[in-house]
Write an enzyme that holds these catalytic residues in place. Structure first.
Site, PDB file in Angstrom:
ATOM      1  N   PRO A  89     -17.404 -17.865 -16.076  1.00  0.00           N
ATOM      2  CA  PRO A  89     -16.291 -18.309 -15.178  1.00  0.00           C
ATOM      3  C   PRO A  89     -15.801 -17.308 -14.319  1.00  0.00           C
ATOM      4  O   PRO A  89     -15.689 -16.052 -14.689  1.00  0.00           O
ATOM      5  CB  PRO A  89     -15.037 -18.784 -16.324  1.00  0.00           C
ATOM      6  N   GLU A  90     -15.766 -17.607 -13.119  1.00  0.00           N
ATOM      7  CA  GLU A  90     -15.169 -16.610 -12.094  1.00  0.00           C
ATOM      8  C   GLU A  90     -13.682 -16.859 -11.937  1.00  0.00           C
ATOM      9  O   GLU A  90     -13.092 -17.863 -12.406  1.00  0.00           O
ATOM     10  CB  GLU A  90     -15.981 -16.332 -10.971  1.00  0.00           C
ATOM     11  N   HIS A 111     -19.242 -22.534 -32.482  1.00  0.00           N
ATOM     12  CA  HIS A 111     -18.861 -21.781 -31.876  1.00  0.00           C
ATOM     13  C   HIS A 111     -17.412 -21.410 -31.419  1.00  0.00           C
ATOM     14  O   HIS A 111     -16.985 -21.003 -30.411  1.00  0.00           O
ATOM     15  CB  HIS A 111     -19.690 -21.549 -30.628  1.00  0.00           C
ATOM     16  N   ARG A 161     -21.944 -17.179 -26.817  1.00  0.00           N
ATOM     17  CA  ARG A 161     -22.221 -15.543 -26.361  1.00  0.00           C
ATOM     18  C   ARG A 161     -21.339 -14.822 -27.106  1.00  0.00           C
ATOM     19  O   ARG A 161     -21.808 -13.507 -27.334  1.00  0.00           O
ATOM     20  CB  ARG A 161     -22.728 -15.535 -25.162  1.00  0.00           C
TER      21      ARG A 161
END
Length: 277
Positions: A2-3, A98, A117
């Site tokens: 995400p930016e 997760h 991740r």
DNA sequence: CTGTAATCCTGCGAGC
DNA sequence: TGCTCGCAGGATTACA
């Protein structure tokens, strides 16, 4: 992943669901995150009221308030890394894999931090001032409010290439790989160009391109390439409007030249070899 | 100062 | 079908 546009979308989605809520309890997995969660924070967070939700660069800031008013209240800081998701869901919604942190809220919903991740993280600060000072020292201006002279100066005094400069959070806070490529395309500038080679006009073109690209991406709720979802679980739509990112070999939308991909600043960089100089 | 590579992780698509 | 390889929206660190 995400930016800025994606993080902004998460904040906008979550704000109405979180403002005024009280955190009843916090659970966390044993997996280590980038900015490790610490069990002792649990007791400190329990009972806090959420007073605001903000974004700074790619960081999400959850402002809190304790039982007694404070001039320097606590806050929770979240970074989504590459695959982070920060969503509100009812407890009935099945918990995917997760999910590393779960905040139980007073109206029954759960605030979940999920990150396969684990490049992202969640950190509690007892005092807002601890973070604000440090973050402002490490982050440049917001891409939607770039001072003209500051940006010209930053570019024209640097020997680095545009891609490296745009990805540097100390120069600008919030631009990442997708929007750096898209902004260079829109400004018709090759991402490998050295900052000091730009004319003031080219600097301004790049600044305006960044603003336009970021604005449009926010309007489309960001880009979902793979994992990204907003605070309410919706995918973004801006991936459909990308001009160069992920379009290697496909025709340029302006001149039909195949889009090229080259490694710059350690990242895949997409550009039109004909339009961008 | 700049550039490059490795590192932290999981998952997925390509190619064999 | 199943395997390995390389790559992925981020950011920091070490090293040349």
């Amino acid at each position: 992943m995400p930016e800025l546009p994606e993080v902004e979308t998460v904040v906008r989605d979550l704000r109405p669901a979180l403002l005024g809520r009280t955190v009843l309890d916090v659970q966390y997995s044993r997996k280590k995150l980038r900015h490790p969660w610490q069990p002792r924070w649990n007791a400190q967070i329990r009972g806090l009221h959420i007073t605001d939700l903000r974004r700074r660069g790619k960081w999400i800031l959850v402002d809190c308030a304790g039982p007694t008013p404070s001039a320097d209240p606590p806050l929770v800081r979240v970074h989504l890394g590459m695959t982070g998701q920060f969503t509100v869901a009812t407890p009935h919604t099945p918990r995917p894999d997760h999910v590393h942190v779960i905040f139980q809220l007073d109206h029954g919903d759960e605030l979940r931090f999920r990150d396969p991740r684990r490049f992202g993280g969640v950190t509690f600060f007892a005092h807002r001032s601890e973070v604000e000072a440090a973050m402002n020292a490490e982050l440049g201006p917001e891409p939607l409010e770039i001072p003209v002279e500051y940006f010209r100066h930053s570019l024209r005094t640097s020997r680095r290439n545009l891609k490296a400069i745009l990805l540097d959070q100390k120069t600008l806070a919030g631009v990442g790989n997708i929007y750096a490529d898209e902004a260079c395309f829109r400004a018709r500038l090759h991402p490998g160009r050295r900052g000091h080679s730009l004319t003031p006009q080219e600097c301004d073109r790049l600044r305006q391109a960044i603003e336009t690209v970021i604005r449009r991406a926010i309007a489309s709720r960001g880009s979902t390439i793979r994992d990204y979802i907003g605070g309410s679980g919706l995918r973004g739509q801006f991936q459909n409007e990308l001009a160069v990112y992920g379009r290697t070999g496909e025709p340029c939308r302006v001149c039909q030249t195949p889009i090229a991909c080259q490694r710059l600043a350690g990242r895949s960089s997409h550009f039109c070899p004909n339009c961008q100089r």
